[in-house]
Write an enzyme that holds these catalytic residues in place. Sequence first.
Site, PDB file in Angstrom:
ATOM      1  N   CYS A 235       0.798  -1.223   0.117  1.00 19.94           N
ATOM      2  CA  CYS A 235       0.037  -0.012   0.000  1.00 19.94           C
ATOM      3  C   CYS A 235       0.979   1.205  -0.016  1.00 19.94           C
ATOM      4  CB  CYS A 235      -1.087  -0.034   1.225  1.00 19.94           C
ATOM      5  SG  CYS A 235      -2.025  -1.218   1.407  1.00 19.94           S
TER       6      CYS A 235
ATOM      7  N   HIS B 186      -3.329   7.000   3.430  1.00 23.09           N
ATOM      8  CA  HIS B 186      -3.853   5.720   2.897  1.00 23.09           C
ATOM      9  C   HIS B 186      -5.291   5.220   3.189  1.00 23.09           C
ATOM     10  CE1 HIS B 186      -3.819   1.676   1.024  1.00 23.09           C
ATOM     11  NE2 HIS B 186      -3.547   1.096   2.356  1.00 23.09           N
TER      12      HIS B 186
ATOM     13  N   ASN C  72      -9.854  -0.520   0.422  1.00 22.57           N
ATOM     14  CA  ASN C  72      -8.483  -0.212   0.310  1.00 22.57           C
ATOM     15  C   ASN C  72      -8.047  -0.765  -1.057  1.00 22.57           C
ATOM     16  OD1 ASN C  72      -5.647  -0.661   0.505  1.00 22.57           O
ATOM     17  ND2 ASN C  72      -5.963  -1.716   2.577  1.00 22.57           N
TER      18      ASN C  72
HETATM   19  N1  ACO Z   1     -17.908  -9.175   9.694  1.00 23.88           N
HETATM   20  C1  ACO Z   1     -18.351  -9.672  10.898  1.00 23.88           C
HETATM   21  N2  ACO Z   1     -17.517  -9.829  11.561  1.00 23.88           N
HETATM   22  C2  ACO Z   1     -16.312  -9.877  11.631  1.00 23.88           C
HETATM   23  C3  ACO Z   1     -15.627  -9.621  10.188  1.00 23.88           C
HETATM   24  C4  ACO Z   1     -16.917  -9.077   9.095  1.00 23.88           C
HETATM   25  N3  ACO Z   1     -16.616  -9.012   7.895  1.00 23.88           N
HETATM   26  N4  ACO Z   1     -14.469  -9.591  10.205  1.00 23.88           N
HETATM   27  C5  ACO Z   1     -13.988 -10.010  11.469  1.00 23.88           C
HETATM   28  N5  ACO Z   1     -15.131 -10.267  12.194  1.00 23.88           N
HETATM   29  C6  ACO Z   1     -15.114 -10.475  13.530  1.00 23.88           C
HETATM   30  C7  ACO Z   1     -13.933 -11.447  13.836  1.00 23.88           C
HETATM   31  O1  ACO Z   1     -14.076 -12.618  13.635  1.00 23.88           O
HETATM   32  C8  ACO Z   1     -13.912 -11.114  15.512  1.00 23.88           C
HETATM   33  O2  ACO Z   1     -14.823 -12.029  16.017  1.00 23.88           O
HETATM   34  P1  ACO Z   1     -14.656 -12.928  17.401  1.00 23.88           P
HETATM   35  O3  ACO Z   1     -14.474 -11.510  18.437  1.00 23.88           O
HETATM   36  O4  ACO Z   1     -15.890 -13.582  17.643  1.00 23.88           O
HETATM   37  O5  ACO Z   1     -13.085 -13.501  17.003  1.00 23.88           O
HETATM   38  C9  ACO Z   1     -14.315  -9.538  15.389  1.00 23.88           C
HETATM   39  O6  ACO Z   1     -15.057  -9.490  14.305  1.00 23.88           O
HETATM   40  C10 ACO Z   1     -13.443  -8.643  15.835  1.00 23.88           C
HETATM   41  O7  ACO Z   1     -12.330  -8.590  14.915  1.00 23.88           O
HETATM   42  P2  ACO Z   1     -11.103  -7.730  15.199  1.00 23.88           P
HETATM   43  O8  ACO Z   1     -10.297  -8.178  14.248  1.00 23.88           O
HETATM   44  O9  ACO Z   1     -10.917  -7.365  16.581  1.00 23.88           O
HETATM   45  O10 ACO Z   1     -11.746  -6.294  14.291  1.00 23.88           O
HETATM   46  P3  ACO Z   1     -10.907  -5.039  14.490  1.00 23.88           P
HETATM   47  O11 ACO Z   1     -11.866  -3.996  15.050  1.00 23.88           O
HETATM   48  O12 ACO Z   1      -9.608  -5.117  14.488  1.00 23.88           O
HETATM   49  O13 ACO Z   1     -11.083  -4.638  12.601  1.00 23.88           O
HETATM   50  C11 ACO Z   1      -9.944  -4.897  10.748  1.00 23.88           C
HETATM   51  C12 ACO Z   1     -10.674  -5.688  11.931  1.00 23.88           C
HETATM   52  C13 ACO Z   1     -10.997  -3.920  10.097  1.00 23.88           C
HETATM   53  C14 ACO Z   1      -9.514  -5.715   9.814  1.00 23.88           C
HETATM   54  C15 ACO Z   1      -8.782  -3.837  11.254  1.00 23.88           C
HETATM   55  O14 ACO Z   1      -8.133  -4.688  12.143  1.00 23.88           O
HETATM   56  C16 ACO Z   1      -8.155  -3.032  10.315  1.00 23.88           C
HETATM   57  O15 ACO Z   1      -8.341  -2.406   9.288  1.00 23.88           O
HETATM   58  N6  ACO Z   1      -6.609  -3.554  10.235  1.00 23.88           N
HETATM   59  C17 ACO Z   1      -5.610  -2.804   9.361  1.00 23.88           C
HETATM   60  C18 ACO Z   1      -5.880  -3.062   7.914  1.00 23.88           C
HETATM   61  C19 ACO Z   1      -4.890  -2.199   7.172  1.00 23.88           C
HETATM   62  O16 ACO Z   1      -4.523  -1.133   7.623  1.00 23.88           O
HETATM   63  N7  ACO Z   1      -3.879  -2.434   6.308  1.00 23.88           N
HETATM   64  C20 ACO Z   1      -3.173  -1.964   5.441  1.00 23.88           C
HETATM   65  C21 ACO Z   1      -2.170  -2.443   4.791  1.00 23.88           C
HETATM   66  S1  ACO Z   1      -3.134  -3.378   3.292  1.00 23.88           S
HETATM   67  C22 ACO Z   1      -1.808  -3.775   2.447  1.00 23.88           C
HETATM   68  O17 ACO Z   1      -0.743  -3.197   2.376  1.00 23.88           O
HETATM   69  C23 ACO Z   1      -2.229  -4.749   1.016  1.00 23.88           C
END
Ligand code: ACO
Length: 345
Positions: free
Chosen positions: A132, A272, A302
């Site tokens: 990214c 980003h 993204n």
């Molecule tokens: N729908 C419903 N529930 C979901 C989903 C979904 N799509 N995805 C995950 N959950 C659930 C999980 O299973 C978890 O359930 P559990 O508690 O029973 O295990 C719960 O939701 C919470 O998951 P978390 O991982 O705690 O959610 P979080 O608030 O951290 O959000 C996310 C997840 C959106 C992926 C976030 O962590 C994020 O944006 N991370 C950074 C991504 C990023 O910046 N990428 C940049 C680089 S990308 C590149 O270089 C190609």
Amino acid sequence: MSPSIQKKFKNPRAKHGFQGRTCSIAAVGSYVPAKELTNQDLEKLVDTTDDWITSRTGIKARRIAAEDEFTSDMAAKAALRAMVKGGVKPEEIDLIIVATITPDMPFPSTACWVQQKIGAHRAAAFDIEAACSGFIFALEIGQQFIMSRTYDTILVIGAEKLSSIINWKDRNTCVLFGDGAGAAILRHRPAAHGLLTACMGADGRKADLLSMPGGGSRCPATIDSVSNGLHFLRMDGKETFKNAVNAMYTAAQEALRRCEINISQIACIIPHQANRRIIDAVGERLGVQPEQVFVNLDKYGNTSAASVAIALDEAVEQERIKQGDLVLLVVFGAGLTWGAAVIEW
Ligand code: ACO
């Protein structure tokens, strides 16, 4: 921006013996595929809800390329739009740099396919990979060629078909990403300031946080590698999130420090577009006003290397950026990689 503020920054390039040489962004362009995949559409594919995706990420929809539409097709369309806006002919382009993690194929480079598609037959062409963060890395590489007098006109593109490496059964990742491309034409322009600084960083100790394990020399394609899902993107979302906020904040601070300006002098911040909560957390630490920040992730999700390139083009089209404005780009991605750039528009 008032003329008094405009003068109150330093061009860090001047002290490196680049006097008389500047790298301006002559034009930008972008392209996103027509097909929209909404959160409601995803509710039918995986166990998720519009409410979860919106509240955790800010994303409402993303664009998905057609089966026969490749990264180079989107890149070429974005490039041609920038070339039309900038009045740049294919034969004027000296170099094409494409930042992507989803090349058309491992080789030849996507940049060579783009060269063929836009008819820039005089240009050298190569790809870079910084996930990214790729667009800022490519801007910085392009700028170095301009400042060193190697080339005068460079096409820099961030382009991705992330839909081709997403596991559409994994709700943790499939809701986050989209396809698209953005392009910028860099030119030597004696009167303009253009790109004032770009800083880049990486931490390979955290390479495992975000990767696609299959398809390279470590794990070539086999029936097992495909059935084990090794050719899909994988991510430790929580750790990636924490690292993103810290790295983007630090990179932005470093870019501002190099230009001896403060955040209030930036007219438009283009972060980003991965997650609204990451953007808000970085903005809060930097002390920005919400109206300074450009966000379009609700429409596109993204798009990795294309993300800030598409956003920059849209910000210009929407007149969120005007001539003389200072613009801050700040990025983060797999690698880990990160970077920030300050541009005088
Ligand atoms: N729908 C419903 N529930 C979901 C989903 C979904 N799509 N995805 C995950 N959950 C659930 C999980 O299973 C978890 O359930 P559990 O508690 O029973 O295990 C719960 O939701 C919470 O998951 P978390 O991982 O705690 O959610 P979080 O608030 O951290 O959000 C996310 C997840 C959106 C992926 C976030 O962590 C994020 O944006 N991370 C950074 C991504 C990023 O910046 N990428 C940049 C680089 S990308 C590149 O270089 C190609």
